[in-house]
Design an enzyme around this catalytic site. Structure first.
Site, short mmCIF file in Angstrom:
data_model
loop_
_atom_site.label_atom_id
_atom_site.label_comp_id
_atom_site.label_asym_id
_atom_site.label_seq_id
_atom_site.Cartn_x
_atom_site.Cartn_y
_atom_site.Cartn_z
NE ARG A 1 7.34 -4.59 8.51
CZ ARG A 1 6.11 -4.54 8.03
NH1 ARG A 1 5.90 -4.48 6.74
NH2 ARG A 1 5.07 -4.56 8.83
NE ARG B 1 -6.46 -0.62 9.58
CZ ARG B 1 -5.31 0.05 9.45
NH1 ARG B 1 -5.20 1.05 8.63
NH2 ARG B 1 -4.26 -0.32 10.15
NE ARG C 1 -0.45 -5.08 11.68
CZ ARG C 1 0.79 -4.92 11.24
NH1 ARG C 1 1.80 -5.40 11.92
NH2 ARG C 1 1.01 -4.29 10.12
NE ARG D 1 6.17 -1.26 12.76
CZ ARG D 1 5.36 -0.93 11.75
NH1 ARG D 1 5.80 -0.17 10.77
NH2 ARG D 1 4.12 -1.34 11.72
CE LYS E 1 -2.61 0.26 3.67
NZ LYS E 1 -2.50 1.29 4.66
P1 ADP Z 1 -0.44 -1.28 9.05
O1 ADP Z 1 0.96 -1.29 9.59
O2 ADP Z 1 -1.28 -2.46 9.42
O3 ADP Z 1 -0.58 -0.83 7.63
P2 ADP Z 1 -1.14 1.37 9.89
O4 ADP Z 1 0.23 1.92 9.85
O5 ADP Z 1 -2.11 1.85 8.87
O6 ADP Z 1 -1.15 -0.19 9.91
O7 ADP Z 1 -1.77 1.60 11.33
C1 ADP Z 1 -1.12 1.17 12.50
C2 ADP Z 1 -2.12 1.05 13.64
O8 ADP Z 1 -2.81 2.29 13.80
C3 ADP Z 1 -3.23 0.03 13.40
O9 ADP Z 1 -2.83 -1.28 13.77
C4 ADP Z 1 -4.34 0.58 14.30
O10 ADP Z 1 -4.11 0.30 15.65
C5 ADP Z 1 -4.19 2.08 14.12
N1 ADP Z 1 -5.03 2.58 13.00
C6 ADP Z 1 -4.62 3.10 11.80
N2 ADP Z 1 -5.66 3.46 11.05
C7 ADP Z 1 -6.79 3.16 11.76
C8 ADP Z 1 -8.18 3.26 11.50
N3 ADP Z 1 -8.67 3.75 10.35
N4 ADP Z 1 -9.03 2.84 12.47
C9 ADP Z 1 -8.59 2.35 13.63
N5 ADP Z 1 -7.29 2.20 13.94
C10 ADP Z 1 -6.38 2.60 13.01
#
Ligand code: ADP
Length: 220
Positions: A126, A87, A170, A159, A13
């Site tokens: 990772r 989300r 997740r 991380r 993404k």
């Molecule tokens: P990933 O590493 O899964 O792509 P992101 O960097 O987008 O995740 O987000 C990291 C964390 O931030 C998520 O695991 C969640 O806890 C929180 N988060 C991000 N966007 C949202 C959202 N739209 N609704 C709820 N929680 C979110």
């Protein structure tokens, strides 16, 4: 142009978002990035979000919707791309309401998908640099010296949200809460263009497909 980019974890993404932002000049609104910034600055929101993020759970809808609607309100007519938001179906509904209130709507939803095996492999291998944020993979993208960042010599870490328990959580969260957002846009919103994209394909091919669809929208 207003774009929503949905994705399974690890579907590339971030890379595709950057491609889109570079080509179309959209404002990139990443809920994950905004939340991490809030945490780094120890704001009230950042502190509230912390435990949810570290366990792989979603931050409550109310907090996220307020944060993202406020970010959207600062964008211009050039448009934006939403990354990581909505989300949950509730977030998608609230986003629609906020946009409709401004006589706007989402124009197109792109849904990047990869299989579960690939997801687990990518995340569990990772490693990240705690100083500069560079990201490596123990097999696919090794640093020159094992465990050490090429840029600044810092020792690489996993991380906290990349450990296997958190990854499983997740994935569970994705299936329970985010997959329904895909169906929401796919089935209920005929005025919004929707595309499923196989993100197991090479990144260049995925990019070409996305550009083909977005080029049409900017030229109309
Ligand atoms: P990933 O590493 O899964 O792509 P992101 O960097 O987008 O995740 O987000 C990291 C964390 O931030 C998520 O695991 C969640 O806890 C929180 N988060 C991000 N966007 C949202 C959202 N739209 N609704 C709820 N929680 C979110």
């Amino acid at each position: 142009m207003r774009v929503v980019l949905l994705a399974t974890p690890e579907a590339g993404k971030g890379t595709q978002c950057k491609n889109i932002v570079d080509r179309y000049g959209l404002v990139h609104l990443s809920s994950g990035d905004i939340l991490r910034r809030q945490r780094a600055e120890s704001t009230d929101l950042g502190e509230k979000a912390q435990t949810y993020m570290d366990s792989g759970a979603l931050v409550p809808d109310g907090l996220i919707v307020e944060m993202m609607v406020s970010a959207i309100s600062k964008t211009t007519d050039a448009g934006f791309i939403l990354d990581g938001f909505p989300r949950t179906v509730n977030q998608a509904v609230e986003l629609d309401k906020a946009l409709t209130g401004n006589s706007q709507k989402v124009d197109i939803v792109l849904n990047l998908e990869v299989g579960e095996d690939v997801i687990i492999d990518r995340i569990s291998g990772r490693r990240s640099c705690p100083q500069c944020g560079a990201v490596y993979h123990i097999e696919n993208l090794k640093p020159k010296v094992e465990g050490i960042c090429d840029n600044d010599g810092a020792r690489l870490i996993q991380r906290p949200d990349d450990s296997s328990d958190v990854v499983r959580n997740r994935l569970k969260t994705y299936h329970q809460q985010t997959k329904p957002v895909v169906d929401y846009y796919k089935n209920c919103r005929s005025e919004i263009e929707f595309y499923d994209i196989d993100a197991n394909e090479a990144a260049g091919k995925v990019k070409a497909f996305i550009f083909e669809k977005l080029d049409v929208l900017v030229s109309v």
